[in-house]
Design a protein around this motif. Sequence first.
Motif, PDB file in Angstrom:
ATOM      1  N   PHE A  38       0.830  -1.201   0.000  1.00 58.62           N
ATOM      2  CA  PHE A  38       0.000   0.000   0.000  1.00 58.62           C
ATOM      3  C   PHE A  38       0.868   1.257   0.000  1.00 58.62           C
ATOM      4  O   PHE A  38       1.810   1.384   0.784  1.00 58.62           O
ATOM      5  CB  PHE A  38      -0.916  -0.013   1.226  1.00 58.62           C
ATOM      6  CG  PHE A  38      -1.854   1.155   1.309  1.00 58.62           C
ATOM      7  CD1 PHE A  38      -2.825   1.361   0.336  1.00 58.62           C
ATOM      8  CD2 PHE A  38      -1.756   2.070   2.347  1.00 58.62           C
ATOM      9  CE1 PHE A  38      -3.684   2.437   0.406  1.00 58.62           C
ATOM     10  CE2 PHE A  38      -2.613   3.142   2.440  1.00 58.62           C
ATOM     11  CZ  PHE A  38      -3.578   3.338   1.453  1.00 58.62           C
ATOM     12  N   GLU A  39       0.560   2.166  -0.954  1.00 55.49           N
ATOM     13  CA  GLU A  39       1.248   3.435  -1.131  1.00 55.49           C
ATOM     14  C   GLU A  39       2.706   3.278  -1.558  1.00 55.49           C
ATOM     15  O   GLU A  39       3.509   4.201  -1.431  1.00 55.49           O
ATOM     16  CB  GLU A  39       1.167   4.300   0.141  1.00 55.49           C
ATOM     17  CG  GLU A  39      -0.260   4.765   0.449  1.00 55.49           C
ATOM     18  CD  GLU A  39      -0.311   5.735   1.611  1.00 55.49           C
ATOM     19  OE1 GLU A  39       0.671   5.789   2.382  1.00 55.49           O
ATOM     20  OE2 GLU A  39      -1.334   6.429   1.749  1.00 55.49           O
ATOM     21  N   ASN A  40       3.048   2.084  -2.061  1.00 52.93           N
ATOM     22  CA  ASN A  40       4.397   1.849  -2.600  1.00 52.93           C
ATOM     23  C   ASN A  40       4.276   1.079  -3.922  1.00 52.93           C
ATOM     24  O   ASN A  40       4.675  -0.095  -4.012  1.00 52.93           O
ATOM     25  CB  ASN A  40       5.261   1.076  -1.600  1.00 52.93           C
ATOM     26  CG  ASN A  40       5.654   1.889  -0.389  1.00 52.93           C
ATOM     27  OD1 ASN A  40       6.689   2.557  -0.377  1.00 52.93           O
ATOM     28  ND2 ASN A  40       4.812   1.846   0.626  1.00 52.93           N
TER      29      ASN A  40
END
Length: 264
Positions: free
Chosen positions: A39-41
């Motif tokens: 998540f978010e990467n």
Amino acid sequence: MRGLAKTAAICVVTGWAVCASAGGEYLLSPGDVIRITVFENPDLTTEARVSESGQVSFPLVGATQVGGMSVAAAEKRIAGGLKKGGYVLEPQVIIFPLEIRGNQVSVLGRVNRAGRFPLETSNMRVADLLALAGGVAPDGADVVVLTGMRDGQPMRQEIPLTQLFSRDPAANVELAGGDILFVDRAPIFYVYGEVQKPGAYRIEPGMTLIQALATGGGLTNRGTERGMQVHRRDASSGKVDVLSIDRNAPLRADDVIYVKQSLF
């Protein structure tokens, strides 16, 4: 509940009827292809195949053992590697199986349709798998061999078809992912010389020499049982012995029967 719901969703999306262990979650297996996202990467998004040793390679973490683990457990392991290395402070890892190969079984040898088949039900058995493979071919043996792994140990079982089709529960073994069912060629004998139909024929259980002659159509008008020869290869030395055996003696695989011509 999260793991069960997630696994159920995976089963629906991938189209597999069964991908759950007895505990309700699918266990990742060699050959499976998975997508790993953090998540978010988005730069860490990876598609990888589980190796024969049960590992996948993931950026920053490297080779990670996931074979035999549930999806949720594998997510935690990769997240732990990211956090331990200080790469992501609070990693939220999501694994989505793209190809489920661990829930397949193989049928080899003398069947009408050899190949790999998915486990379609949670209690799929040997008879079901033979049906998917189109049944045993006419030249197939009367015994099938099942190999696989059970509780981490290699398993091998020879299953007579007579027991299997008599619905013997001990013979109709429940299958597991990665199992291999092998049907060997049926044992045969050869007959030539003064017989009506010389050629190669299947040996039925307990078949005797006189029954073999009947299978070959019997003797010609010029044939005689006197001096009949059976050519038999010695299993240990490989030498072929020429024998004169009783007409009621049982045959062995690859026996060659020669019927001589009568002199009178």
